[in-house]
Design a protein around this motif. Structure first.
Motif, PDB file in Angstrom:
ATOM      1  N   VAL A  77       2.924  -4.448 -12.362  1.00  0.00           N
ATOM      2  CA  VAL A  77       2.895  -4.108 -10.934  1.00  0.00           C
ATOM      3  C   VAL A  77       3.465  -5.245 -10.093  1.00  0.00           C
ATOM      4  N   SER A 112       4.556   2.381  -9.617  1.00  0.00           N
ATOM      5  CA  SER A 112       4.802   1.190  -8.796  1.00  0.00           C
ATOM      6  C   SER A 112       6.205   0.641  -8.971  1.00  0.00           C
ATOM      7  N   LEU A 142      -0.175   4.079 -13.047  1.00  0.00           N
ATOM      8  CA  LEU A 142      -0.300   3.035 -12.029  1.00  0.00           C
ATOM      9  C   LEU A 142       0.938   2.149 -11.968  1.00  0.00           C
ATOM     10  N   TYR A 143       1.325   1.560 -13.104  1.00  0.00           N
ATOM     11  CA  TYR A 143       2.451   0.623 -13.024  1.00  0.00           C
ATOM     12  C   TYR A 143       3.803   1.323 -13.125  1.00  0.00           C
ATOM     13  N   VAL A 185      -4.148   7.007 -16.513  1.00  0.00           N
ATOM     14  CA  VAL A 185      -4.135   6.405 -15.178  1.00  0.00           C
ATOM     15  C   VAL A 185      -3.511   5.010 -15.202  1.00  0.00           C
ATOM     16  N   LEU A 186      -3.801   4.209 -16.231  1.00  0.00           N
ATOM     17  CA  LEU A 186      -3.192   2.881 -16.333  1.00  0.00           C
ATOM     18  C   LEU A 186      -1.663   2.989 -16.407  1.00  0.00           C
ATOM     19  N   VAL A 235      -0.939  -4.621 -17.147  1.00  0.00           N
ATOM     20  CA  VAL A 235      -0.791  -3.744 -15.984  1.00  0.00           C
ATOM     21  C   VAL A 235      -0.525  -4.561 -14.724  1.00  0.00           C
ATOM     22  N   SER A 236      -1.283  -5.632 -14.536  1.00  0.00           N
ATOM     23  CA  SER A 236      -1.112  -6.473 -13.337  1.00  0.00           C
ATOM     24  C   SER A 236       0.266  -7.110 -13.310  1.00  0.00           C
ATOM     25  N   ARG A 266       7.268  -5.053  -8.111  1.00  0.00           N
ATOM     26  CA  ARG A 266       6.810  -4.484  -6.843  1.00  0.00           C
ATOM     27  C   ARG A 266       7.984  -4.275  -5.878  1.00  0.00           C
ATOM     28  N   ILE A 280       3.990  10.977 -11.084  1.00  0.00           N
ATOM     29  CA  ILE A 280       2.571  11.318 -11.024  1.00  0.00           C
ATOM     30  C   ILE A 280       2.338  12.724 -11.572  1.00  0.00           C
ATOM     31  N   ARG A 287       8.727   9.097  -7.527  1.00  0.00           N
ATOM     32  CA  ARG A 287       7.325   8.690  -7.679  1.00  0.00           C
ATOM     33  C   ARG A 287       6.411   9.912  -7.808  1.00  0.00           C
TER      34      ARG A 287
END
Length: 572
Positions: free
Chosen positions: A21, A167, A163-164, A159-160, A17-18, A25, A462, A458
């Protein structure tokens, strides 16, 4: 779950995930968000395409499918390599010349707005449902095995992914899928080596395969023709071909993966890479399920693999009935275990008569075990009416949780979470792309700024993520999960493929005729699903053929040949 397993699981998911993102970015416009700035290399495309298709359902259900039904499910993919070649030659160049964001933009060029909107809506319905199942399927099994709340597990996965995906958009999906694919295949290969190493010392790998073959599990290819048989060579090479053409040629979750390629050549290589490796990958996952099956010929399997559901029966008046069935099951297993050892000895000695005798004994005792398992399922259903009695989806994860050493359990759970995230991310990105480009921008708000459409993308990512999570929370358990997703796809894909085939190759048929033909074709497929026993793979052929045939008839009735009004798709 031991501390090392938690470290491996959380570390793997946190890194993916990190990385997604950070790497993607700051998308500045809709081009970068929906198409990844057309910067993807062929190996990224190929791995992304494979990871999108290989959901958590693949790694949970496929080994269980093999455990119950053998290797024949691999025939489902026989048409896929042919589809990859056809799409690479014909579809990809047209999409690139038109510089489209989604596959459905092309349909307005060829036909009209209503046909484009119909295809887009059919995609949104089937992919929206599939997105919920993609999250729900691993969540319900993981929550059961780990003792977590189902709601919490669904939220973690959903949610994970959101999130990315929010992003970085399409590029974030493709970039993270490389790492996810490495985790998925690495974890499954390790699991395969472990299960083989757990076989008895006197049973070699070749003898284990022979035992599986004698017990009817190595049924890789079946040339018999039967309309009601879901998996044989003919349904795979025809129905599977049409399904693959629909999925990879018209489904935005896949089209979006290769539209982000640097060039036509990169996208083609990515799809051909998928066509080359997909069957071996599915063969490997099924074969791991076969090795788990062989392992359980020497080690007693649970009478019911969903241990939580079984344990709930002990709190009911039917507890003694369940204990009695388990005792009977143990007795049958001990007899079968002896018969399997005789079969192995006969295979070693190459004694055909002894092999046949032992094989008969093993098969008789196997049927007796199946009958007891069916009685247990009936008892579970009677004692706890809300319980799911289809337990094949729990076969592999049950083996992992019970037998794999510390660290590998965390790795295999990371495989399942990664697969759920990779396919869900691609689905959410495709749903958002189609909603914005084909519905919102085209029919609702055509004059907004590029920044507005980026923010809308985006927002819809969501929104679709929230819808998928809500559907997952309220969905009831289906039959075998890998089949459930493919059945939903087959109900809609044939019609969508028919529209695209007419668009590409049948210039005689125009917008009004193909629109009505598509509606009629979808009604025919729905009738076949609800009122006939035709195997679901054939729905893809039926839906596609109905669009073409009805289109010809309707166009003839409407006035025959006239010059095509929209020809831009051939001029670009």
């Amino acid at each position: 779950m031991r501390p090392l397993d938690w470290i491996v699981l959380l570390g793997t998911l946190g890194f993916i995930v990190s990385y997604g993102v950070w790497k993607t970015r700051g998308s500045k416009d809709i081009e970068g968000y929906l198409k990844g700035d057309n910067s993807m290399k062929w190996w990224t495309i190929g791995l992304s395409v494979m990871a999108t298709q290989a959901s958590a359902i693949t790694f949970l259900s496929t080994p269980g499918q093999a455990y119950e039904d053998g290797m024949r499910f691999v025939q489902f993919y026989f048409g896929l390599p042919i589809a990859m070649v056809i799409i690479s030659i014909t579809v990809i160049p047209i999409f690139y010349r038109l510089n489209v964001y989604t596959a459905y933009e092309f349909l307005e060029n060829r036909f009209d707005l209503k046909t484009r909107s119909l295809a887009a809506l059919l995609f949104l319905v089937q992919r929206g449902l599939a997105a919920g199942i993609t999250i729900y399927a691993p969540a319900i099994i993981l929550s059961t095995m780990l003792g977590w709340s189902l709601t919490v597990t669904i939220l973690i996965i959903g949610v994970l992914v959101i999130l990315y995906t929010v992003s970085g958009g399409s590029k974030a999906v493709s970039v993270t899928q490389k790492q996810q694919m490495a985790v998925m295949m690495g974890g499954m290969i390790v699991a395969g080596f472990v299960v083989v190493s757990y076989l008895p010392d006197n049973v070699s790998f070749g003898e284990a395969v022979s035992v599986a073959g004698k017990m009817g599990k190595m049924n890789v290819v079946d040339f018999s023709f039967n309309w009601d048989d879901r998996y044989n060579f003919w349904s795979g090479i025809t129905g599977g071909l049409f399904l693959a053409l629909s999925y990879f040629g018209t489904d935005q979750s896949q089209v979006g993966r290769y539209l982000g390629g640097k060039s036509v050549a990169e996208s083609r290589l990515g799809l051909l890479f998928n066509g080359l490796l997909k069957i071996p990958m599915q063969f490997l996952i099924l074969f791991i399920g076969i090795m788990v099956f062989v392992f359980y010929q020497f080690n007693q399997p649970p009478v019911f693999f969903n241990e939580v559901a079984k344990s709930n029966v002990y709190a009911t008046p039917y507890a003694d009935d369940l204990r009695a069935l388990e005792q009977t099951y143990t007795g049958v297993f001990e007899q079968k275990q002896e018969a399997v050892h005789r079969l192995v000895a006969a295979i070693k000695a190459e004694d055909k008569a002894a092999i046949e005798t032992a094989q008969v004994s093993v098969n008789v005792l196997t049927e007796a075990s199946k009958e007891i398992r069916e009685e247990v399922k009936d008892l579970v259903r009677l004692a706890t009416p809300d319980a799911e009695v289809k337990d094949t989806d729990y076969v592999f994860i049950s083996f992992v949780m019970k037998y794999l050493p510390a660290g590998l359990v965390g790795l295999l759970l990371a495989v399942i979470f990664s697969a759920a995230m990779s396919s869900s991310a691609a689905e959410l990105n495709a749903l958002a792309s189609t909603t914005v480009v084909d519905i919102y921008k085209r029919s609702m708000n055509q004059l907004a700024s590029d920044r507005h459409y980026l923010n809308a993308s985006r927002f819809f990512t969501i929104l679709w993520g929230a819808i998928a999570i809500l559907f997952a929370m309220f969905a009831s358990m289906l039959d075998n999960l890998i089949e459930a997703v493919n059945i939903i796809g087959s109900i809609f894909y044939g019609t969508i493929l028919g529209i695209f085939l007419v668009a590409f190759y049948v210039h005689y048929i125009r917008g009004n005729a193909v629109f009505i033909a598509a509606v009629l074709a979808e009604l025919v497929v729905l009738y076949c699903h609800y009122f006939t026993d035709i195997a679901f793979l054939w729905f893809n052929v039926i839906g596609c053929a109905c669009v073409v045939v009805f289109g010809f008839i309707l166009q003839t009735m409407m006035g025959g040949k006239r010059r095509l009004k929209n020809t831009n798709y051939r001029k670009h």
